[in-house]
Design a protein around this motif. Structure first.
Motif: not given
Length: 102
Positions: A21, A23, A43, A45, A67, A69
Motif C-alpha cells: 500500500t 505510493t 494497492n 496509489k 490504483d 493515476e
C-alpha cells in the motif's frame, strides 16, 4: 526502501501481489543498477515518481493492477533500455506503455 540499507547494486526487484500500500517510493530512483521492477497487483496509489527516470538501466517496469493515476513523467518513455512498461491505461496516461487489465 528508506531504511533498507544500500540497495544501489540490486538489478531486479519483484514485489508483485504482495498487498503493498502507499505510493511508489521515489528512493527507488537511486537504485541505479536496477534493470527490472515488478510491482504489479498491489494497492499502490499516486503517480509514477519522476525519480524513476534516473533508472537508465531499467529494462522492465510493471506497475499494472494498482490504483495509480495521472501521467507517466515526460521522458520516461525515452529511457534507452526500457523494453517492457505495463500500466493501467484507463487511469494513467502513457504513450509507450502496454495496457494492463483491471
Amino acid at each position: 526502501f528508506k531504511r533498507g540499507g544500500n540497495m544501489k547494486t540490486l538489478e531486479s526487484v519483484s514485489l508483485s501481489n504482495c498487498s503493498l500500500t502507499g505510493t511508489i517510493p521515489s528512493e527507488i530512483g537511486s537504485m541505479d543498477q536496477l534493470k527490472q521492477l515488478w510491482l504489479l497487483g498491489n494497492n499502490l496509489k499516486g503517480t509514477v515518481p519522476l525519480d524513476l527516470m534516473k533508472l537508465t538501466n531499467l529494462e522492465v517496469l510493471h506497475v499494472e493492477d494498482n490504483d495509480l493515476e495521472g501521467s507517466v513523467p515526460d521522458g520516461m518513455c525515452d529511457l534507452e533500455n526500457l523494453t517492457s512498461f505495463a500500466i493501467d491505461c484507463e487511469e494513467v496516461r502513457c504513450s509507450c506503455c502496454t495496457c494492463g487489465k483491471k
